[in-house]
Scaffold this motif. Structure first.
Motif, PDB file in Angstrom:
ATOM      1  N   SER A   1       5.558   3.615   7.869  1.00 51.09           N
ATOM      2  CA  SER A   1       4.591   3.861   6.798  1.00 51.09           C
ATOM      3  C   SER A   1       3.521   2.785   6.767  1.00 51.09           C
ATOM      4  O   SER A   1       3.780   1.621   7.094  1.00 51.09           O
ATOM      5  CB  SER A   1       5.315   3.920   5.448  1.00 51.09           C
ATOM      6  OG  SER A   1       6.271   4.956   5.432  1.00 51.09           O
ATOM      7  N   PRO A   2       2.294   3.125   6.345  1.00 54.62           N
ATOM      8  CA  PRO A   2       1.193   2.159   6.321  1.00 54.62           C
ATOM      9  C   PRO A   2       1.132   1.408   4.995  1.00 54.62           C
ATOM     10  O   PRO A   2       1.256   2.004   3.922  1.00 54.62           O
ATOM     11  CB  PRO A   2      -0.046   3.045   6.486  1.00 54.62           C
ATOM     12  CG  PRO A   2       0.352   4.331   5.830  1.00 54.62           C
ATOM     13  CD  PRO A   2       1.835   4.489   6.035  1.00 54.62           C
ATOM     14  N   THR A   3       0.906   0.120   5.060  1.00 48.73           N
ATOM     15  CA  THR A   3       0.775  -0.678   3.842  1.00 48.73           C
ATOM     16  C   THR A   3      -0.566  -1.397   3.761  1.00 48.73           C
ATOM     17  O   THR A   3      -0.784  -2.179   2.850  1.00 48.73           O
ATOM     18  CB  THR A   3       1.923  -1.706   3.730  1.00 48.73           C
ATOM     19  OG1 THR A   3       1.996  -2.476   4.933  1.00 48.73           O
ATOM     20  CG2 THR A   3       3.251  -0.990   3.500  1.00 48.73           C
TER      21      THR A   3
ATOM     22  N   ILE B   1       7.515  -0.399   0.069  1.00 49.17           N
ATOM     23  CA  ILE B   1       8.346   0.733   0.487  1.00 49.17           C
ATOM     24  C   ILE B   1       8.146   1.865  -0.508  1.00 49.17           C
ATOM     25  O   ILE B   1       7.680   1.649  -1.627  1.00 49.17           O
ATOM     26  CB  ILE B   1       9.839   0.379   0.601  1.00 49.17           C
ATOM     27  CG1 ILE B   1      10.402  -0.093  -0.740  1.00 49.17           C
ATOM     28  CG2 ILE B   1      10.079  -0.652   1.700  1.00 49.17           C
ATOM     29  CD1 ILE B   1      11.903  -0.266  -0.744  1.00 49.17           C
ATOM     30  N   GLU B   2       8.539   3.060  -0.110  1.00 47.64           N
ATOM     31  CA  GLU B   2       8.256   4.257  -0.889  1.00 47.64           C
ATOM     32  C   GLU B   2       9.011   4.263  -2.220  1.00 47.64           C
ATOM     33  O   GLU B   2      10.007   3.563  -2.407  1.00 47.64           O
ATOM     34  CB  GLU B   2       8.633   5.490  -0.076  1.00 47.64           C
ATOM     35  CG  GLU B   2       7.806   5.687   1.183  1.00 47.64           C
ATOM     36  CD  GLU B   2       8.235   4.793   2.332  1.00 47.64           C
ATOM     37  OE1 GLU B   2       7.555   4.815   3.374  1.00 47.64           O
ATOM     38  OE2 GLU B   2       9.238   4.058   2.195  1.00 47.64           O
TER      39      GLU B   2
ATOM     40  N   THR C   1       3.086   1.389  -3.466  1.00 48.38           N
ATOM     41  CA  THR C   1       4.212   1.543  -2.536  1.00 48.38           C
ATOM     42  C   THR C   1       3.710   1.504  -1.094  1.00 48.38           C
ATOM     43  O   THR C   1       3.914   0.529  -0.380  1.00 48.38           O
ATOM     44  CB  THR C   1       4.966   2.836  -2.832  1.00 48.38           C
ATOM     45  OG1 THR C   1       4.065   3.958  -2.770  1.00 48.38           O
ATOM     46  CG2 THR C   1       5.623   2.776  -4.203  1.00 48.38           C
ATOM     47  N   VAL C   2       3.062   2.581  -0.645  1.00 50.58           N
ATOM     48  CA  VAL C   2       2.436   2.650   0.676  1.00 50.58           C
ATOM     49  C   VAL C   2       1.119   3.408   0.522  1.00 50.58           C
ATOM     50  O   VAL C   2       0.862   3.998  -0.521  1.00 50.58           O
ATOM     51  CB  VAL C   2       3.352   3.349   1.712  1.00 50.58           C
ATOM     52  CG1 VAL C   2       4.662   2.587   1.871  1.00 50.58           C
ATOM     53  CG2 VAL C   2       3.612   4.802   1.345  1.00 50.58           C
ATOM     54  N   TYR C   3       0.315   3.410   1.570  1.00 52.55           N
ATOM     55  CA  TYR C   3      -0.920   4.199   1.547  1.00 52.55           C
ATOM     56  C   TYR C   3      -0.588   5.673   1.723  1.00 52.55           C
ATOM     57  O   TYR C   3       0.295   6.036   2.513  1.00 52.55           O
ATOM     58  CB  TYR C   3      -1.866   3.759   2.660  1.00 52.55           C
ATOM     59  CG  TYR C   3      -2.793   2.621   2.252  1.00 52.55           C
ATOM     60  CD1 TYR C   3      -4.148   2.834   2.042  1.00 52.55           C
ATOM     61  CD2 TYR C   3      -2.293   1.341   2.050  1.00 52.55           C
ATOM     62  CE1 TYR C   3      -4.994   1.802   1.666  1.00 52.55           C
ATOM     63  CE2 TYR C   3      -3.118   0.296   1.668  1.00 52.55           C
ATOM     64  CZ  TYR C   3      -4.473   0.534   1.475  1.00 52.55           C
ATOM     65  OH  TYR C   3      -5.309  -0.501   1.087  1.00 52.55           O
ATOM     66  N   GLY C   4      -1.304   6.524   0.966  1.00 54.38           N
ATOM     67  CA  GLY C   4      -1.071   7.955   1.025  1.00 54.38           C
ATOM     68  C   GLY C   4      -2.184   8.691   1.740  1.00 54.38           C
ATOM     69  O   GLY C   4      -3.345   8.258   1.745  1.00 54.38           O
ATOM     70  N   LEU C   5      -1.832   9.810   2.350  1.00 57.96           N
ATOM     71  CA  LEU C   5      -2.801  10.738   2.933  1.00 57.96           C
ATOM     72  C   LEU C   5      -3.055  11.809   1.882  1.00 57.96           C
ATOM     73  O   LEU C   5      -2.220  12.680   1.646  1.00 57.96           O
ATOM     74  CB  LEU C   5      -2.249  11.348   4.217  1.00 57.96           C
ATOM     75  CG  LEU C   5      -3.156  12.336   4.944  1.00 57.96           C
ATOM     76  CD1 LEU C   5      -4.464  11.689   5.355  1.00 57.96           C
ATOM     77  CD2 LEU C   5      -2.439  12.928   6.162  1.00 57.96           C
TER      78      LEU C   5
END
Length: 343
Positions: free
Chosen positions: A144-146, A172-173, A28-32
């Motif tokens: 959001s970062p992809t 997307i999330e 989806t997106v990069y996570g922290l």
């Protein structure tokens, strides 16, 4: 940023166990990412993002078998949906187990769980053998970062390591589905649609909190029952620093040209309207299909945000159901755009 091979994944596991933050790719997106059971580490997520402490996090699991470690009274529908869509972009909201930290749940009696469909994320989770809390790896409320480069641009040295897993496939999330009450409700739309869910469980979920992309108003299509707070549900979210507005296809070129005529630099994101060949406009053509549009959405918004434009004008999207998740993101982006970051 480091390529996500076995050695780097091992290093990432060590850092997580030491209470550090890392950047983690998902579909989806990069996570922290942080150890979801380490309260001090989870608190670092909120500090790094500037995220409100009562805003819950999603816990990423190695597989569906881990669900019982984090949730209790798991309904049969959750098990069936996990079998159908995990790994994948579906988050299930369930009643939390007693040992789940309040820092993860925002103090609520529920927890969001999913198994991501990305080889690097799955390898990391299997090696870590526990839950990883991982909201999007960006400043709170921003785009959001992809890619790994987006994470580095947003958070820099606030993360100990960024695993580079390439560009996110979905872009997307995840869909967030609340199963903690009697009726299933989608609290955030995503790639897994209400129709997809209904096909598996035999009843269509209600939909809550869809943003109208022209006014920014929320339309609550669910029954008036108290529902959990979830990620990405605030009216202002996913937003560029540059003011963004949405324009109907028939008026897109006119609105953009009017803004440019006032001496402003205007960037346009279109998917159907033809380029008017106006030299005053920075014109970006997005994919015409919803899957391609979603994949490129955040990268396009980031590029236009960094272009030096004074305004971003985005062509409004079709009303059809398959565009709903992207309309949701753009509506929230418009509401939150143009606001300075808090320091």
């Amino acid at each position: 940023m480091v390529p996500a091979g076995a050695q780097q994944i091992g290093r990432a596991v060590d850092l997580l166990r030491a209470g550090e933050l890392i950047g983690m790719p998902t579909e989806t997106v990069y996570g922290l990412a942080a150890d979801a059971l380490n309260v001090a580490a989870v608190n670092k997520i909120f500090a790094a993002k500037g995220r409100p402490a009562d805003h819950p996090l999603i816990v990423h699991l190695p597989d569906a078998e881990h669900m019982s470690r984090w949730a209790r009274a798991i309904p049969k529908e959750a098990i069936v949906l996990a079998r159908a869509f995990w790994p994948g972009p579906l988050t299930l909201i369930l009643k939390r187990e007693d040992g789940v930290p309040d820092a993860v749940t925002g103090g609520q009696d529920t927890v969001g769980l999913r198994v991501p469909d990305h080889p690097v994320a799955l390898a990391l989770l299997l090696a870590f053998d526990s839950g990883i809390a991982a909201p999007s790896a960006n400043r709170f409320g921003r785009i959001s970062p992809t890619t790994a480069a987006h994470v580095a641009d947003e958070l820099g040295d606030r993360v100990a390591l960024i695993l580079d897993g390439g560009a996110c496939e979905v872009g997307i999330e995840s869909t967030i589905l609340d199963l903690s009450r009697d009726a299933p409700v989608i609290l955030r739309p995503g790639a897994i649609s209400a129709e997809d869910i209904a096909h598996v469980i035999g009843r269509e979920p209600q939909v809550r909190c869809i943003i109208d992309e022209t006014s920014g108003d929320k339309e609550d299509k669910a029954e008036s029952v108290d529902r959990p707070r979830v990620s990405g549900s605030l009216a202002a979210h996913y937003a560029p620093r540059t003011p963004l507005q949405l324009a109907p296809t028939a008026q897109l070129a006119e609105i953009a040209a009017t803004l440019a005529g006032e001496g402003s630099r205007v960037a346009v994101l279109a998917h159907g309207c033809a380029d008017p060949r106006d030299a005053r406009l920075l014109w970006r053509a997005a994919p015409a299909d919803p899957v391609g549009y979603a994949h490129e959405l955040y990268a396009n918004l980031r590029d236009l945000d960094a272009s030096g434009a004074d305004f971003i004008v985005v062509e409004a999207l079709p009303e059809r159901a398959e565009w709903q998740p992207i309309r949701d993101r753009l509506g929230r982006a418009a509401v939150g755009s143009g606001e300075a970051d808090e320091t």
